[in-house]
Design a protein around this motif. Structure first.
Motif, PDB file in Angstrom:
ATOM      1  N   VAL A  50       0.970  -1.495  -0.382  1.00 41.44           N
ATOM      2  CA  VAL A  50      -0.024   0.081  -0.179  1.00 41.44           C
ATOM      3  C   VAL A  50       0.717   1.188   0.142  1.00 41.44           C
ATOM      4  O   VAL A  50       1.865   1.482   0.720  1.00 41.44           O
ATOM      5  CB  VAL A  50      -0.503  -0.027   1.130  1.00 41.44           C
ATOM      6  N   GLN A  51       0.808   2.609  -1.310  1.00 39.13           N
ATOM      7  CA  GLN A  51       1.188   3.073  -0.966  1.00 39.13           C
ATOM      8  C   GLN A  51       1.605   3.573   0.652  1.00 39.13           C
ATOM      9  O   GLN A  51       0.538   4.102   0.846  1.00 39.13           O
ATOM     10  CB  GLN A  51       0.418   4.476  -1.820  1.00 39.13           C
ATOM     11  N   HIS A  52       2.221   4.759   0.979  1.00 42.57           N
ATOM     12  CA  HIS A  52       3.052   5.550   1.730  1.00 42.57           C
ATOM     13  C   HIS A  52       2.822   5.093   3.281  1.00 42.57           C
ATOM     14  O   HIS A  52       2.045   5.358   4.424  1.00 42.57           O
ATOM     15  CB  HIS A  52       2.128   6.959   1.905  1.00 42.57           C
ATOM     16  N   THR A  53       2.675   3.235   2.726  1.00 38.98           N
ATOM     17  CA  THR A  53       3.037   2.359   4.282  1.00 38.98           C
ATOM     18  C   THR A  53       4.124   1.872   4.233  1.00 38.98           C
ATOM     19  O   THR A  53       4.089   1.152   3.068  1.00 38.98           O
ATOM     20  CB  THR A  53       1.093   1.556   4.032  1.00 38.98           C
ATOM     21  N   GLU A  74       3.490  -4.427   4.546  1.00 38.09           N
ATOM     22  CA  GLU A  74       2.730  -4.698   3.891  1.00 38.09           C
ATOM     23  C   GLU A  74       1.526  -5.225   4.445  1.00 38.09           C
ATOM     24  O   GLU A  74       1.906  -6.100   5.464  1.00 38.09           O
ATOM     25  CB  GLU A  74       2.895  -5.719   2.201  1.00 38.09           C
ATOM     26  N   VAL A 104      -9.004  -3.105   0.298  1.00 42.68           N
ATOM     27  CA  VAL A 104      -7.775  -1.772  -0.014  1.00 42.68           C
ATOM     28  C   VAL A 104      -7.987  -0.682  -0.878  1.00 42.68           C
ATOM     29  O   VAL A 104      -8.886  -1.403  -2.028  1.00 42.68           O
ATOM     30  CB  VAL A 104      -6.780  -2.224  -0.027  1.00 42.68           C
ATOM     31  N   PRO A 105      -8.243   0.616  -0.347  1.00 41.37           N
ATOM     32  CA  PRO A 105      -8.546   1.206  -1.505  1.00 41.37           C
ATOM     33  C   PRO A 105      -7.944   1.291  -3.028  1.00 41.37           C
ATOM     34  O   PRO A 105      -6.424   1.557  -3.025  1.00 41.37           O
ATOM     35  CB  PRO A 105      -8.652   2.846  -0.978  1.00 41.37           C
ATOM     36  N   ASP A 139      -6.951   3.370  -5.326  1.00 37.23           N
ATOM     37  CA  ASP A 139      -5.724   3.970  -5.524  1.00 37.23           C
ATOM     38  C   ASP A 139      -4.932   4.020  -5.081  1.00 37.23           C
ATOM     39  O   ASP A 139      -3.993   4.569  -4.927  1.00 37.23           O
ATOM     40  CB  ASP A 139      -6.141   5.432  -5.967  1.00 37.23           C
ATOM     41  N   ARG A 140      -4.620   3.141  -4.611  1.00 31.51           N
ATOM     42  CA  ARG A 140      -3.070   3.242  -2.598  1.00 31.51           C
ATOM     43  C   ARG A 140      -2.701   2.312  -2.919  1.00 31.51           C
ATOM     44  O   ARG A 140      -1.848   1.772  -2.626  1.00 31.51           O
ATOM     45  CB  ARG A 140      -3.649   3.463  -1.432  1.00 31.51           C
ATOM     46  N   VAL A 141      -3.417   0.708  -3.349  1.00 32.30           N
ATOM     47  CA  VAL A 141      -2.510  -0.175  -4.146  1.00 32.30           C
ATOM     48  C   VAL A 141      -1.266  -0.157  -4.954  1.00 32.30           C
ATOM     49  O   VAL A 141      -1.015   0.719  -6.043  1.00 32.30           O
ATOM     50  CB  VAL A 141      -3.344  -0.764  -4.747  1.00 32.30           C
ATOM     51  N   ALA A 142      -0.432  -0.279  -4.395  1.00 33.43           N
ATOM     52  CA  ALA A 142       1.039   0.051  -4.572  1.00 33.43           C
ATOM     53  C   ALA A 142       1.637  -1.759  -6.174  1.00 33.43           C
ATOM     54  O   ALA A 142       1.470  -1.475  -6.967  1.00 33.43           O
ATOM     55  CB  ALA A 142       1.851   0.026  -3.240  1.00 33.43           C
TER      56      ALA A 142
END
Length: 75
Positions: free
Chosen positions: A7-10, A13, A52-53, A55-58
């Motif tokens: 997840v982006q900015h986290t 995982e 999980v949103p 747009d936040r999935v890396a």
């Protein structure tokens, strides 16, 4: 099978064991990332939903199912 979701900015995982097939997971991820769904939804082995949103999935790593070993046998 084991699924890892970055997840982006986290810094950590999300790791879950799922009874879904690799094809089902891939379809859900593809739909979420293409804009068809706003949320990536997966179900773990205990029936809990992980949301999980989209747009936040890396990244999403789909592992192979592994058989669990029992006992103290030699490696």
């Amino acid at each position: 099978m084991e699924i890892k979701i970055g997840v982006q900015h986290t810094p950590r995982e999300i790791v879950l064991e799922s009874g879904q097939s690799a094809e089902e997971v891939e379809t859900a991820v593809g739909e979420a990332l293409s804009g068809g769904a706003k949320v990536l939804t997966l179900v773990d082995e205990r029936g809990r939903k992980v949301l999980v949103p989209a747009d936040r999935v890396a990244y999403v790593e789909i592992g192979q199912p592994t058989a669990r070993r029992v006992g103290f046998g030699a490696l």
